[in-house]
Design a protein around this motif. Structure first.
Motif, PDB file in Angstrom:
ATOM      1  N   LEU A 240      34.639  29.784  75.988  1.00 20.93           N
ATOM      2  CA  LEU A 240      34.437  30.232  77.357  1.00 20.93           C
ATOM      3  C   LEU A 240      34.894  29.143  78.317  1.00 20.93           C
ATOM      4  N   PRO A 241      35.291  29.509  79.535  1.00 18.27           N
ATOM      5  CA  PRO A 241      35.709  28.504  80.520  1.00 18.27           C
ATOM      6  C   PRO A 241      34.569  27.525  80.828  1.00 18.27           C
ATOM      7  N   ALA A 242      34.915  26.318  81.199  1.00 21.92           N
ATOM      8  CA  ALA A 242      33.905  25.298  81.507  1.00 21.92           C
ATOM      9  C   ALA A 242      33.010  25.727  82.664  1.00 21.92           C
ATOM     10  N   ASN A 243      33.573  26.486  83.593  1.00 23.40           N
ATOM     11  CA  ASN A 243      32.809  26.937  84.769  1.00 23.40           C
ATOM     12  C   ASN A 243      32.312  28.364  84.616  1.00 23.40           C
ATOM     13  N   VAL A 244      32.083  28.785  83.388  1.00 22.19           N
ATOM     14  CA  VAL A 244      31.763  30.187  83.098  1.00 22.19           C
ATOM     15  C   VAL A 244      30.580  30.701  83.906  1.00 22.19           C
ATOM     16  N   ALA A 245      29.570  29.873  84.152  1.00 23.50           N
ATOM     17  CA  ALA A 245      28.357  30.351  84.818  1.00 23.50           C
ATOM     18  C   ALA A 245      28.585  30.713  86.273  1.00 23.50           C
ATOM     19  N   SER A 246      29.620  30.170  86.878  1.00 23.61           N
ATOM     20  CA  SER A 246      29.895  30.464  88.291  1.00 23.61           C
ATOM     21  C   SER A 246      31.219  31.188  88.489  1.00 23.61           C
ATOM     22  N   LYS A 247      31.902  31.479  87.412  1.00 24.78           N
ATOM     23  CA  LYS A 247      33.253  32.026  87.481  1.00 24.78           C
ATOM     24  C   LYS A 247      33.277  33.507  87.875  1.00 24.78           C
ATOM     25  N   GLY A 248      34.224  33.880  88.726  1.00 22.58           N
ATOM     26  CA  GLY A 248      34.453  35.268  89.079  1.00 22.58           C
ATOM     27  C   GLY A 248      35.472  35.888  88.143  1.00 22.58           C
ATOM     28  N   ASN A 249      35.905  37.107  88.464  1.00 17.45           N
ATOM     29  CA  ASN A 249      36.885  37.775  87.597  1.00 17.45           C
ATOM     30  C   ASN A 249      38.219  38.012  88.298  1.00 17.45           C
ATOM     31  N   ASP A 250      38.516  37.209  89.311  1.00 12.55           N
ATOM     32  CA  ASP A 250      39.816  37.304  89.973  1.00 12.55           C
ATOM     33  C   ASP A 250      40.915  36.853  89.018  1.00 12.55           C
ATOM     34  N   ILE A 251      42.003  37.575  89.007  1.00 14.02           N
ATOM     35  CA  ILE A 251      43.145  37.187  88.179  1.00 14.02           C
ATOM     36  C   ILE A 251      44.041  36.220  88.942  1.00 14.02           C
ATOM     37  N   GLU A 252      44.411  36.593  90.154  1.00 15.91           N
ATOM     38  CA  GLU A 252      45.288  35.745  90.964  1.00 15.91           C
ATOM     39  C   GLU A 252      44.595  34.417  91.265  1.00 15.91           C
ATOM     40  N   GLY A 253      45.226  33.329  90.860  1.00 18.08           N
ATOM     41  CA  GLY A 253      44.653  32.012  91.089  1.00 18.08           C
ATOM     42  C   GLY A 253      43.561  31.645  90.103  1.00 18.08           C
ATOM     43  N   GLY A 254      43.323  32.500  89.113  1.00 16.98           N
ATOM     44  CA  GLY A 254      42.257  32.269  88.153  1.00 16.98           C
ATOM     45  C   GLY A 254      42.741  31.650  86.857  1.00 16.98           C
ATOM     46  N   ALA A 255      41.780  31.455  85.929  1.00 14.04           N
ATOM     47  CA  ALA A 255      42.066  30.778  84.668  1.00 14.04           C
ATOM     48  C   ALA A 255      43.017  31.566  83.781  1.00 14.04           C
ATOM     49  N   LEU A 256      42.915  32.892  83.796  1.00 17.84           N
ATOM     50  CA  LEU A 256      43.793  33.711  82.960  1.00 17.84           C
ATOM     51  C   LEU A 256      45.241  33.595  83.429  1.00 17.84           C
ATOM     52  N   ALA A 257      45.426  33.608  84.733  1.00 17.93           N
ATOM     53  CA  ALA A 257      46.778  33.511  85.288  1.00 17.93           C
ATOM     54  C   ALA A 257      47.386  32.129  85.082  1.00 17.93           C
ATOM     55  N   SER A 258      46.534  31.100  84.996  1.00 21.36           N
ATOM     56  CA  SER A 258      47.053  29.731  84.835  1.00 21.36           C
ATOM     57  C   SER A 258      47.155  29.312  83.367  1.00 21.36           C
ATOM     58  N   GLY A 259      46.823  30.214  82.458  1.00 24.23           N
ATOM     59  CA  GLY A 259      46.964  29.910  81.044  1.00 24.23           C
ATOM     60  C   GLY A 259      45.828  29.114  80.447  1.00 24.23           C
ATOM     61  N   LYS A 260      44.682  29.063  81.118  1.00 23.24           N
ATOM     62  CA  LYS A 260      43.528  28.319  80.602  1.00 23.24           C
ATOM     63  C   LYS A 260      42.583  29.203  79.793  1.00 23.24           C
ATOM     64  N   THR A 261      42.743  30.519  79.940  1.00 22.81           N
ATOM     65  CA  THR A 261      41.981  31.466  79.129  1.00 22.81           C
ATOM     66  C   THR A 261      42.965  32.499  78.575  1.00 22.81           C
ATOM     67  N   ALA A 262      42.550  33.197  77.510  1.00 17.84           N
ATOM     68  CA  ALA A 262      43.503  34.063  76.814  1.00 17.84           C
ATOM     69  C   ALA A 262      43.261  35.553  76.984  1.00 17.84           C
ATOM     70  N   MET A 263      42.008  35.963  77.244  1.00 12.13           N
ATOM     71  CA  MET A 263      41.705  37.396  77.296  1.00 12.13           C
ATOM     72  C   MET A 263      40.568  37.666  78.265  1.00 12.13           C
ATOM     73  N   TYR A 264      40.694  38.765  79.018  1.00 14.20           N
ATOM     74  CA  TYR A 264      39.573  39.281  79.802  1.00 14.20           C
ATOM     75  C   TYR A 264      39.244  40.651  79.234  1.00 14.20           C
ATOM     76  N   HIS A 265      37.994  40.852  78.840  1.00  9.72           N
ATOM     77  CA  HIS A 265      37.622  42.028  78.054  1.00  9.72           C
ATOM     78  C   HIS A 265      37.364  43.286  78.863  1.00  9.72           C
ATOM     79  N   ALA A 266      37.273  43.179  80.196  1.00  8.24           N
ATOM     80  CA  ALA A 266      36.919  44.354  81.011  1.00  8.24           C
ATOM     81  C   ALA A 266      37.750  44.408  82.278  1.00  8.24           C
ATOM     82  N   ALA A 267      39.058  44.374  82.106  1.00  8.08           N
ATOM     83  CA  ALA A 267      39.982  44.344  83.239  1.00  8.08           C
ATOM     84  C   ALA A 267      40.331  45.753  83.716  1.00  8.08           C
ATOM     85  N   THR A 268      40.872  45.813  84.918  1.00  5.09           N
ATOM     86  CA  THR A 268      41.367  47.074  85.475  1.00  5.09           C
ATOM     87  C   THR A 268      42.892  47.109  85.360  1.00  5.09           C
ATOM     88  N   ALA A 269      43.455  48.289  85.573  1.00  2.00           N
ATOM     89  CA  ALA A 269      44.910  48.431  85.495  1.00  2.00           C
ATOM     90  C   ALA A 269      45.608  47.579  86.554  1.00  2.00           C
TER      91      ALA A 269
END
Length: 413
Positions: A240-269
């Motif tokens: 899990l991300p180091a800041n998981v307890a305060s992390k939002g689910n924004d993609i733009e500017g987020g960990a998934l977009a920057s390559g720091k995480t690999a999967m989001y399990h409940a994303a929208t189209a």
């Protein structure tokens, strides 16, 4: 569009005073409260303007007024309108809002509207709108969530099969952690709906938020503790991300977009499109809901609900039938990015990613229907966060949340 109330009233009064029989005063007026289902305001105005005209052309004795409302303050405004018996005849609601209004007797069953095309509707959509054996909404669109992931990161970590189950996700965590990548882009901020964070894991493990009778909660049972422990185990593995307890689910500017995480399990189209912009569409994958004991994806129908106080119920039902038709719902799906709630609808120009998301529609679940579902969610979130911060273990966190939730349920507050 006839959306300027003060001007509209003034014009209507002046026409009536002039005694113009062609004023439309003999028409049945149906007011529909619509929300920004289509995110682009210009497109939304154009789409619903055309719907008004097309409906009235086919139903010249009915005056349809589509009043576009903001999401903000929606619950309070709808409740006030139903209690005061004015404001709208038809409104768009989700299944989490319907039970309380059905209990209050302020909305009308619409089984007769759904009946002619019942076999064409997604069974999950109709089930989500059913209270006490009666259908209280005519679905016009369906949302769905699904896992999205960075193909490249899994490949670089030597994970040849992208996880399709919770167990496989946990197994992959150390391999990605070795590359300084968290396997799951989990949003632990309590402000994020649990429908897109904790609940899908709970449901996959066979758990539920409420007991069957709705008088107490069940999320602190074995399935719930297992689900929260799963997250804590992932955290311990670097999953899990180091800041998981305060992390939002924004993609733009987020960990998934920057390559720091690999999967989001409940994303929208929409989020798969955002991720594709960030890392390249060729690197984005869309999976089926992660399987535990079963596959479950959060997804809700948006439905037309008929106010009991509506003066022209037959006319209102004609509006609902028209808006739920394959022709209208196909175009609505195209403009909104959501999905039809019917299986006999083909969406024009649907992208390949959207088609992949559509595969999860069969697993759509709207959440545990309960009049206090939103309030209970706000109780659970902070305790899940406390566990992610290491302040509480899984059982202690959920038991504490359950104690507060049961008090809330028994208080009637």
């Amino acid at each position: 569009m006839r959306k300027y109330a003060a001007v509209g009233v003034a014009v209507a009064l002046s026409i009536a005073a002039a005694g113009c029989g062609s004023s439309g005063s003999d028409k049945a007026v149906v007011t529909l409260w619509m929300y920004p289902v289509i995110g682009d305001q210009t497109k939304s105005l154009a789409f619903w303007g055309k719907v008004e005209k097309d409906f009235e052309a086919k139903n010249p004795t009915i005056d349809l007024k589509i009043d576009q409302q903001p999401w903000e303050g929606r619950q309070e405004k709808v409740t006030t309108a139903l209690v005061s018996k004015k404001g709208f005849d038809v409104v768009v609601l989700g299944p989490d809002q319907i039970p309380q209004y059905a209990q209050q007797g302020t909305i009308e069953p619409v089984d007769d509207v759904v009946a002619p095309a019942k076999a064409a509707y997604l069974p999950n959509s109709l089930a989500a709108l059913t209270v006490g054996g009666k259908v209280y909404g005519v679905p016009i669109y369906q949302t769905i969530t699904a896992p999205i992931y960075n193909k490249k990161l899994f490949a670089e970590a030597g994970v040849t099969k992208v996880p399709e189950t919770l167990a496989e996700l946990k197994e992959a965590a150390p391999k990605l952690a070795a590359k300084k990548v968290a396997v799951l882009d989990y949003p632990g901020n309590p402000e994020i709906s649990l429908n897109q964070s904790f609940y899908p894991i709970l449901w996959a493990n066979g758990g539920s938020v409420f007991a069957p009778d709705g008088k107490s909660v069940a999320f602190n049972g074995p399935e719930g503790v297992e689900s929260l422990q799963f997250l804590l185990d992932l955290k311990a593995l670097g999953g899990l991300p180091a800041n998981v307890a305060s992390k939002g689910n924004d993609i733009e500017g987020g960990a998934l977009a920057s390559g720091k995480t690999a999967m989001y399990h409940a994303a929208t189209a929409l989020q798969v499109t955002q991720l594709g912009t960030a890392i390249g569409a060729e690197n984005v994958g869309v999976g089926l809901p992660l399987e535990g004991r079963k596959r479950v994806a959060f997804g809700i129908p948006g439905a037309l609900v008929l106010a009991r106080h509506a003066e022209n119920k037959d006319a209102a039902k004609k509006v609902a039938t028209f808006l739920a038709s394959p022709e209208v719902t196909a175009q609505l799906a195209k403009e909104s990015g959501f999905y039809p709630a019917r299986t006999d609808v083909t969406v024009p120009d649907q992208s390949e990613a959207a088609k992949e998301f559509a595969k999860s529609l069969q697993y759509a679940f709207p959440g545990d229907a309960h009049p206090k579902a939103r309030q209970i969610m706000s109780v659970i979130g902070p305790h899940v966060q406390a566990a992610l911060l290491g302040k509480e273990d899984a059982k202690t966190a959920l038991d504490a949340a359950a104690k507060e939730a049961d008090t809330l349920l028994s208080s009637g507050g």
